[in-house]
Write a protein that holds these residues in place. Structure first.
Motif, short mmCIF file in Angstrom:
data_model
loop_
_atom_site.label_atom_id
_atom_site.label_comp_id
_atom_site.label_asym_id
_atom_site.label_seq_id
_atom_site.Cartn_x
_atom_site.Cartn_y
_atom_site.Cartn_z
N LYS A 149 88.45 43.05 26.62
CA LYS A 149 88.15 43.89 25.45
C LYS A 149 86.68 43.78 25.07
N SER A 150 86.03 42.74 25.52
CA SER A 150 84.60 42.55 25.29
C SER A 150 83.82 43.67 25.97
N THR A 151 82.81 44.20 25.30
CA THR A 151 82.00 45.26 25.88
C THR A 151 80.94 44.65 26.79
N PRO A 152 80.92 45.02 28.06
CA PRO A 152 79.92 44.47 28.98
C PRO A 152 78.50 44.85 28.57
N VAL A 153 77.56 43.93 28.80
CA VAL A 153 76.15 44.15 28.52
C VAL A 153 75.36 43.83 29.78
N ARG A 154 74.54 44.77 30.21
CA ARG A 154 73.73 44.56 31.40
C ARG A 154 72.29 44.24 31.01
N VAL A 155 71.73 43.20 31.64
CA VAL A 155 70.34 42.83 31.48
C VAL A 155 69.78 42.61 32.88
N GLY A 156 68.82 43.43 33.29
CA GLY A 156 68.38 43.40 34.67
C GLY A 156 69.52 43.83 35.57
N ASN A 157 69.85 43.02 36.56
CA ASN A 157 71.00 43.31 37.43
C ASN A 157 72.22 42.47 37.09
N LEU A 158 72.15 41.75 35.97
CA LEU A 158 73.25 40.88 35.57
C LEU A 158 74.09 41.54 34.47
N VAL A 159 75.41 41.40 34.58
CA VAL A 159 76.33 41.99 33.61
C VAL A 159 77.11 40.85 32.95
N TYR A 160 77.09 40.82 31.61
CA TYR A 160 77.73 39.76 30.84
C TYR A 160 78.91 40.33 30.05
N VAL B 54 72.42 39.28 24.39
CA VAL B 54 71.57 38.56 25.34
C VAL B 54 70.12 38.73 24.91
N THR B 55 69.51 37.64 24.48
CA THR B 55 68.15 37.68 23.95
C THR B 55 67.39 36.44 24.40
N ASP B 56 66.18 36.64 24.93
CA ASP B 56 65.28 35.53 25.28
C ASP B 56 65.97 34.47 26.11
N GLY B 57 66.72 34.89 27.12
CA GLY B 57 67.34 33.95 28.03
C GLY B 57 68.58 33.26 27.53
N THR B 58 69.14 33.75 26.40
CA THR B 58 70.33 33.14 25.81
C THR B 58 71.40 34.19 25.58
N VAL B 59 72.65 33.82 25.89
CA VAL B 59 73.80 34.68 25.62
C VAL B 59 74.50 34.14 24.37
N TYR B 60 74.59 34.96 23.33
CA TYR B 60 75.31 34.59 22.11
C TYR B 60 76.63 35.36 22.11
N ILE B 61 77.73 34.63 21.94
CA ILE B 61 79.03 35.30 21.96
C ILE B 61 80.05 34.47 21.18
N GLY B 62 80.93 35.15 20.46
CA GLY B 62 81.95 34.48 19.66
C GLY B 62 83.31 34.53 20.34
N VAL C 151 74.91 52.98 28.79
CA VAL C 151 74.53 53.30 30.16
C VAL C 151 73.30 52.48 30.55
N SER C 152 73.36 51.87 31.71
CA SER C 152 72.23 51.10 32.23
C SER C 152 72.13 51.32 33.73
N ASN C 153 70.95 51.72 34.19
CA ASN C 153 70.72 51.96 35.61
C ASN C 153 71.75 52.94 36.18
N ASN C 154 71.97 54.01 35.45
CA ASN C 154 72.91 55.08 35.83
C ASN C 154 74.33 54.57 36.03
N THR C 155 74.69 53.53 35.28
CA THR C 155 76.02 52.94 35.39
C THR C 155 76.60 52.70 34.01
N VAL C 156 77.88 53.01 33.85
CA VAL C 156 78.61 52.68 32.63
C VAL C 156 79.72 51.71 33.03
N TYR C 157 79.90 50.67 32.20
CA TYR C 157 80.88 49.63 32.50
C TYR C 157 82.02 49.70 31.49
N ILE C 158 83.25 49.53 31.98
CA ILE C 158 84.42 49.55 31.10
C ILE C 158 85.25 48.30 31.31
N GLY C 159 85.88 47.82 30.23
CA GLY C 159 86.84 46.73 30.31
C GLY C 159 88.23 47.28 30.09
#
Length: 327
Positions: A237-248, A286-294, A202-210
């Motif tokens: 199938k990837s689990t969304p991740v929110r950082v600030g107002n951006l969702v990855y 998402v760490t220090d301005g970088t998105v790591y994903i396989g 949960v982030s900013n009172n929101t839950v994201y689903i794929g």
């Protein structure tokens, strides 16, 4: 460039560890930094099916993971807790999840969450539609259990400040009251063609689903109301991740996406096309301005979190489906 490649190898080692934990052993800690602390073979000889959860119980560090057979008709699905003694580990308790596999090619056991001394897990693919279980993380005693409405996809997400456990139950999301024996607060859906594939924290009172209808949905965590949906080219199938107002998140269409959450709508910020449009099922880090994903095409990508431009990529020997962690 050499420095980046070396870092990629280090980061990928951590990914490999998670995969190995699910298949063979339990208890490798940050191997590129400090070496192997200990390992534990599955007590009943079956595969570890969950990424381990770690919690501090009193003065102990406890590691939790579940094992299951991948054959129809098996009921040998067990949750284990191991006490980490530093250079070794001992079995603390076990809990029989009573999963009788009747669907697909194996058991489905949700992610594990441990919070404030309570463990939450949702075994599925059962002939009784499975359940969502709260267990005493110290002793392994069941606290409460709620029957699921569907036998698939019992992923869980917790917002401890509101005593709410969010559960994927087939094509629906249910909010359960952890302070009231898991009684249901609300239910929303259906979402997807057949079932929901992932659920975020949960982030900013929101839950994201794929979902398997190619979409990411944003749901109000307080009441289950739909806020918006965003369509990709394939299943998410990837689990969304929110950082600030951006969702990855990633998609089976081979793209990594970054969208802006505008509260009632979402707009694309950038998308990155992976090699050969491989499935991107991993959860982004998402760490220090970088998105790591396989990706399924064996690559680990480091992308600029603001622009989506490629910083570097590293090719492994196998598919990458688990979340990466930067140390």
């Amino acid at each position: 460039m050499k420095k980046n490649v070396n870092f990629a190898k280090k980061l990928f080692i951590n990914i490999s560890i998670l995969l190995l934990l699910q298949i063979l052993v339990l208890g490798i800690k940050n191997s590129y930094c400090t070496g192997l602390y200990w390992q534990v073979a599955s007590p009943n000889g079956n595969r570890f099916m969950t990424t381990p959860a770690v919690a501090t119980i009193g003065s102990d560090t406890v590691v939790y993971s579940a094992v299951a057979k991948e054959f129809w008709g098996s009921s040998d699905c067990v949750l284990y807790a191991f006490t980490d003694a530093g250079s070794s580990a001992s079995l603390r308790w076990s809990y029989n999840l009573s999963v009788n596999i009747t669907y697909g090619n194996g058991a489905h056991i949700s992610n594990i969450i441990v919070d404030n001394g309570v463990l939450y897990i949702g075994p599925g693919y059962t002939n009784s539609k499975g359940s969502i279980i709260a267990i005493n993380a110290d002793t392994g005693a069941k606290i409460w259990e709620q029957t699921a409405n569907d036998y698939r996809s019992h992923y869980v997400s917790l917002e401890s400040s509101t005593n709410t456990l969010f559960v994927v139950d087939g094509k629906y999301v249910r909010a359960l009251d952890t302070a009231n024996s898991g009684e249901q607060k609300w239910q929303t859906g259906p979402y997807g063609k057949n079932y929901i594939l992932s659920i975020s924290a949960v982030s900013n009172n929101t839950v994201y689903i794929g979902t398997d209808d190619f979409k990411v949905y944003a749901i109000n965590a307080s009441n289950g109301a739909l806020k918006w949906s965003y369509t990709t080219g394939r299943e998410v199938k990837s689990t969304p991740v929110r950082v600030g107002n951006l969702v990855y998140f990633g998609s089976n269409d081979g793209y990594v996406y970054c969208v802006l959450d505008n509260e009632n709508s979402a707009s694309l910020v950038w998308q990155y096309k992976t090699t050969d449009y491989a499935y991107v099922r991993a959860t982004p880090e998402v760490t220090d301005g970088t998105v790591y994903i396989g990706s399924e095409y064996k690559y680990l990508y480091a992308l600029d979190a603001n622009t989506g431009s490629l910083k570097w990529k590293f090719k492994s020997g196998k598919h990458i489906q688990s979340r990466s962690y930067r140390c």
